[in-house]
Design a protein around this motif. Structure first.
Motif, PDB file in Angstrom:
ATOM      1  N   LEU A 245       0.924  -1.020  -0.089  1.00  0.00           N
ATOM      2  CA  LEU A 245      -0.145  -0.045   0.117  1.00  0.00           C
ATOM      3  C   LEU A 245       0.810   1.125  -0.085  1.00  0.00           C
ATOM      4  O   LEU A 245       0.691   2.310  -0.791  1.00  0.00           O
ATOM      5  CB  LEU A 245      -0.761  -0.062   1.162  1.00  0.00           C
ATOM      6  CG  LEU A 245      -1.877   0.992   1.269  1.00  0.00           C
ATOM      7  CD1 LEU A 245      -2.852   1.160   0.129  1.00  0.00           C
ATOM      8  CD2 LEU A 245      -2.842   0.990   2.398  1.00  0.00           C
ATOM      9  N   GLU A 246       1.961   1.267   0.891  1.00  0.00           N
ATOM     10  CA  GLU A 246       2.989   2.507   0.905  1.00  0.00           C
ATOM     11  C   GLU A 246       3.555   2.532  -0.535  1.00  0.00           C
ATOM     12  O   GLU A 246       3.807   3.807  -1.081  1.00  0.00           O
ATOM     13  CB  GLU A 246       3.948   2.350   1.940  1.00  0.00           C
ATOM     14  CG  GLU A 246       3.390   2.536   3.302  1.00  0.00           C
ATOM     15  CD  GLU A 246       4.565   2.036   4.446  1.00  0.00           C
ATOM     16  OE1 GLU A 246       5.705   2.456   4.097  1.00  0.00           O
ATOM     17  OE2 GLU A 246       4.147   1.616   5.410  1.00  0.00           O
TER      18      GLU A 246
ATOM     19  N   LEU B 117       2.334   1.633  -3.473  1.00  0.00           N
ATOM     20  CA  LEU B 117       1.351   2.076  -4.430  1.00  0.00           C
ATOM     21  C   LEU B 117       1.005   3.700  -4.055  1.00  0.00           C
ATOM     22  O   LEU B 117       1.116   4.505  -5.075  1.00  0.00           O
ATOM     23  CB  LEU B 117      -0.050   1.397  -4.497  1.00  0.00           C
ATOM     24  CG  LEU B 117       0.229   0.045  -4.775  1.00  0.00           C
ATOM     25  CD1 LEU B 117      -1.106  -0.797  -4.556  1.00  0.00           C
ATOM     26  CD2 LEU B 117       0.351  -0.059  -6.206  1.00  0.00           C
ATOM     27  N   GLN B 118       0.932   4.125  -2.903  1.00  0.00           N
ATOM     28  CA  GLN B 118       0.989   5.443  -2.584  1.00  0.00           C
ATOM     29  C   GLN B 118       2.121   6.280  -3.282  1.00  0.00           C
ATOM     30  O   GLN B 118       1.831   7.341  -3.808  1.00  0.00           O
ATOM     31  CB  GLN B 118       0.668   5.661  -1.211  1.00  0.00           C
ATOM     32  CG  GLN B 118      -0.635   5.190  -0.577  1.00  0.00           C
ATOM     33  CD  GLN B 118      -0.948   5.424   0.726  1.00  0.00           C
ATOM     34  OE1 GLN B 118       0.216   5.532   1.536  1.00  0.00           O
ATOM     35  NE2 GLN B 118      -2.208   5.185   1.356  1.00  0.00           N
ATOM     36  N   ARG B 119       3.261   5.808  -3.085  1.00  0.00           N
ATOM     37  CA  ARG B 119       4.371   6.550  -3.461  1.00  0.00           C
ATOM     38  C   ARG B 119       4.522   6.625  -5.159  1.00  0.00           C
ATOM     39  O   ARG B 119       4.577   7.724  -5.514  1.00  0.00           O
ATOM     40  CB  ARG B 119       5.896   5.827  -3.176  1.00  0.00           C
ATOM     41  CG  ARG B 119       6.242   6.287  -1.669  1.00  0.00           C
ATOM     42  CD  ARG B 119       7.705   5.819  -1.448  1.00  0.00           C
ATOM     43  NE  ARG B 119       8.070   4.340  -1.902  1.00  0.00           N
ATOM     44  CZ  ARG B 119       7.874   3.283  -0.925  1.00  0.00           C
ATOM     45  NH1 ARG B 119       7.838   3.555   0.395  1.00  0.00           N
ATOM     46  NH2 ARG B 119       8.004   2.023  -1.197  1.00  0.00           N
TER      47      ARG B 119
ATOM     48  N   ASP C 260       1.779   6.445  -6.945  1.00  0.00           N
ATOM     49  CA  ASP C 260       0.696   7.232  -7.331  1.00  0.00           C
ATOM     50  C   ASP C 260       1.190   8.764  -7.203  1.00  0.00           C
ATOM     51  O   ASP C 260       0.826   9.679  -7.998  1.00  0.00           O
ATOM     52  CB  ASP C 260      -0.366   7.197  -6.463  1.00  0.00           C
ATOM     53  CG  ASP C 260      -1.771   8.007  -6.727  1.00  0.00           C
ATOM     54  OD1 ASP C 260      -2.036   8.047  -7.971  1.00  0.00           O
ATOM     55  OD2 ASP C 260      -2.485   8.358  -5.952  1.00  0.00           O
ATOM     56  N   GLY C 261       2.062   9.173  -6.165  1.00  0.00           N
ATOM     57  CA  GLY C 261       2.373  10.511  -5.977  1.00  0.00           C
ATOM     58  C   GLY C 261       3.403  10.739  -7.104  1.00  0.00           C
ATOM     59  O   GLY C 261       3.414  12.127  -7.575  1.00  0.00           O
TER      60      GLY C 261
END
Length: 172
Positions: A10-11, A13-15, A17-18
């Motif tokens: 999840l982390e 994927l968030q990076r 995405d950013g």
């Protein structure tokens, strides 16, 4: 253990995405800059073209028309007994200063590459094949179409009359 792996993914994927959001924003800025440059170049080119057309119009309008040379006056004829012309000789046609007939000007055709989209307040909105909308009025110059002479109604449709033809609301 499973919970920790999910949290790591999840982390990640968030990076990602950013990172993608930053790249999209950067591309959007670059596209905006390029569009502004293109619009500026188009305006400059239109202004230069209009100036050149005006120069040409002034040169063509200022070209003096040469006057036709006058025929010399006929020499006076001494008074003598009138002589009858032989009956078999035809009289020569009189020479006048008229110009030869010009062939009728061909009616300009429809200009390809431009389409009339709307007419309002004496102005017309036209579109080129690249989907670029341009607002024109009488006196404006269009690349490939010449100078806009008039915007007029013909029957139930409007047309833009240019020096090289007409722009109609036909479909591509």
């Amino acid at each position: 253990m499973l919970h920790g792996q999910i949290a790591e993914r999840l982390e990640r994927l968030q990076r990602q995405d950013g990172d993608l959001a930053g790249k999209v924003a950067s591309l959007a800025e670059r596209l905006t800059t390029l569009a502004e440059r293109q619009d500026h170049a188009d305006r400059e080119q239109s202004a230069r073209l209009a100036a050149l057309v005006d120069k040409l119009d002034k040169r063509q309008g200022a070209t003096p028309v040469a006057a036709a040379p006058l025929a010399p006056a006929p020499a006076p004829v001494a008074a003598a007994a009138p002589v009858a012309a032989p009956k078999h000789v035809a009289a020569e046609p009189a020479l006048t200063g008229s110009l030869p007939d010009k062939p009728p000007a061909a009616k300009p055709g429809t200009i390809e590459g431009w389409v009339l989209r709307d007419v309002y307040d004496g102005m017309a909105m036209i579109e080129n094949r690249n989907r670029r909308l341009v607002e024109v009025g009488p006196g404006d110059t269009l690349p490939g179409a010449g100078r806009v002479e008039a915007i007029e109604r013909r029957g139930r449709t409007w047309v833009v009359v240019t020096s090289k033809g007409v722009i109609t609301p036909q479909a591509w």
